[in-house]
Scaffold this motif. Structure first.
Motif, mmCIF file in Angstrom:
data_model
loop_
_atom_site.group_PDB
_atom_site.id
_atom_site.type_symbol
_atom_site.label_atom_id
_atom_site.label_comp_id
_atom_site.label_asym_id
_atom_site.label_seq_id
_atom_site.Cartn_x
_atom_site.Cartn_y
_atom_site.Cartn_z
ATOM 1 N N HIS A 42 28.778 51.861 -39.830
ATOM 2 C CA HIS A 42 29.402 50.868 -40.020
ATOM 3 C C HIS A 42 28.252 49.433 -40.994
ATOM 4 O O HIS A 42 29.176 47.918 -40.482
ATOM 5 C CB HIS A 42 29.829 49.544 -38.369
ATOM 6 N N ASN A 43 27.532 49.298 -41.574
ATOM 7 C CA ASN A 43 26.339 49.087 -42.368
ATOM 8 C C ASN A 43 26.869 48.829 -43.720
ATOM 9 O O ASN A 43 26.796 49.612 -43.958
ATOM 10 C CB ASN A 43 25.800 49.139 -42.005
ATOM 11 N N ARG A 104 36.994 48.634 -39.010
ATOM 12 C CA ARG A 104 35.916 48.957 -38.938
ATOM 13 C C ARG A 104 34.923 49.796 -40.201
ATOM 14 O O ARG A 104 34.022 49.752 -39.469
ATOM 15 C CB ARG A 104 35.933 49.752 -37.467
ATOM 16 N N ILE A 105 35.999 50.887 -40.864
ATOM 17 C CA ILE A 105 34.918 51.264 -41.873
ATOM 18 C C ILE A 105 35.043 51.043 -42.902
ATOM 19 O O ILE A 105 36.138 49.902 -43.818
ATOM 20 C CB ILE A 105 35.742 52.584 -41.955
#
Ligand code: TXA
Ligand code: MG
Length: 356
Positions: A42-43, A104-105
């Motif tokens: 997620h970062n 979210r990805i």
């Protein structure tokens, strides 16, 4: 940067590795296929560092590793019944599914594609790390881009020491060959990479057609879908390599004397004195054993200061398909007859020059 070595058998080390991931750092870890180089999926900034550490081009998307069905659903915009069936049958394990990506990805993970590759690994080291981290981990194989994949912590060190934060050692990766990558779409399964789940095993549960990906085929969002199969060279050692195409005995005779040749056999066979070193993947031609020793053997031969490595191809069935794929790409598509012809030409030129 100093790369610290941690052990997955020590709970405090696993927690330390997870804490590094939470801080956006890079941690390599064992899976049942090969070692992965992980970052918090997620970062986006952390994921970008994977590309930097591996010197991997930004157009080559990563696999997202998940611990459970909930993380899988959360990475996906939608999961088709076919994808779900494959996941249920093969997870946790060495199958990667291409599915529509959820928001979210971040885009860096998928190189801008609207699909994402997801896999639920089975290896205790990967599972402990995923559990301690509590989220999805983006991870390609933990080698320099284009080089031979790592099947133990020391291989990762050789390629990436000083470029990543930690290696979570989980011993030797038992399967030794990467996951099979499939794209279940429009009522068929497109095979993007042969791997540790043989096509024969997929066919037993697929109930739909399985077909090879066509080079240049347009993928999700109209972009040409690039995958490992389209890169002509991959998994390559530094030593030039070629795959044996014709009959072995005539190939062996065709090699000029002088250079130091290495031989990578699939199963034992009689060979003459032409070869300085010979490694055999399996004493009784067992394909699973051959797969598990493949990258280890390529790396070992690469250390033996040879001029050439010649590899014998196993049969196409079962895991043989994935092994052949790795060998052909490690050789950059070069055949032994081409290589031998080049070597003979070189040898006759040298003779001419010395006669003059
Ligand atoms: O066994 C494995 O799959 C190992 C372990 C660490 O899980 N991982 C691995 O990752 O082999 P990597 O990055 O070396 O190979 C994955 C390949 C990439 O080369 C990429 O081309 C393809 O998967 N890929 C990833 N996302 C994709 C997508 N959305 N569509 C098509 N191909 C994708
Ligand atoms: Mg790789």
């Amino acid at each position: 940067m100093k790369t610290i070595r941690l052990s997955s058998s020590r709970p405090s080390d696993v927690r330390r590795a997870a804490a590094l991931l939470k801080r956006g750092r890079l941690v390599a870890f064992a899976t049942e296929t090969v070692y992965g180089l992980g970052a918090d999926a997620h970062n986006a900034r952390a994921v970008l560092n994977i590309f930097r550490a591996k010197k991997r081009p930004a157009f080559d998307p990563l696999i997202v590793h998940v611990a459970n069905g909930r993380q899988f659903e959360s990475a996906a915009a939608e999961v088709s019944p076919l994808a779900r069936r494959l996941a249920r049958r093969f997870w946790p394990g060495p199958l990667t599914l291409i599915i529509p990506k959820s928001e979210r990805i971040p885009d860096v993970v998928t190189a801008g594609l609207s699909t994402v590759a997801v896999r639920m690994p089975a290896h205790p080291c990967a599972r402990k790390l995923l559990a301690a981290f509590g989220g999805p981990i983006a991870a390609p194989s933990a080698n320099r881009f284009g080089c031979t994949s790592p099947t133990e912590a020391a291989d990762v060190s050789d390629d990436l020491d000083g470029r990543i934060d930690a290696i979570l050692d989980g011993g030797v990766s038992p399967l030794g060959i990467e996951s099979t990558i499939v794209w279940p779409t429009g009522g068929e399964i497109i095979l993007l990479r042969q791997g540790a789940v043989p096509v024969e095993a997929l066919a037993k549960v697929a109930r739909v057609r399985i077909r090879a990906h066509r080079p240049g085929e347009v993928g999700a969002n109209g972009r040409s879908l690039l995958h490992p199969g389209e890169l002509p060279t991959h998994y390559a050692p530094r030593t030039p390599m070629a795959v044996i195409d014709g009959a072995f005995s005539s190939f062996e005779r065709s090699l000029p004397e002088g250079p130091r040749y290495g031989l990578l056999l699939y199963k034992p066979r009689r060979s003459g004195s032409r070869f300085a070193r010979t490694l055999t993947l399996s004493a009784d031609g067992d394909l699973a054993e051959a797969a598990s020793k493949l990258f280890r053997s390529i790396r070992d031969l690469d250390r033996m200061t040879l001029d050439w490595i010649f590899a014998e191809l196993p049969p196409r069935r079962d895991l043989g398909a994935a092994i052949r794929d790795r060998l052909v790409k490690a050789a950059g598509g070069r055949t032994a007859s081409e290589a031998a012809a080049g070597l003979r030409q070189g040898a006759s030129k040298t003779k001419e020059t010395s006669r003059r």
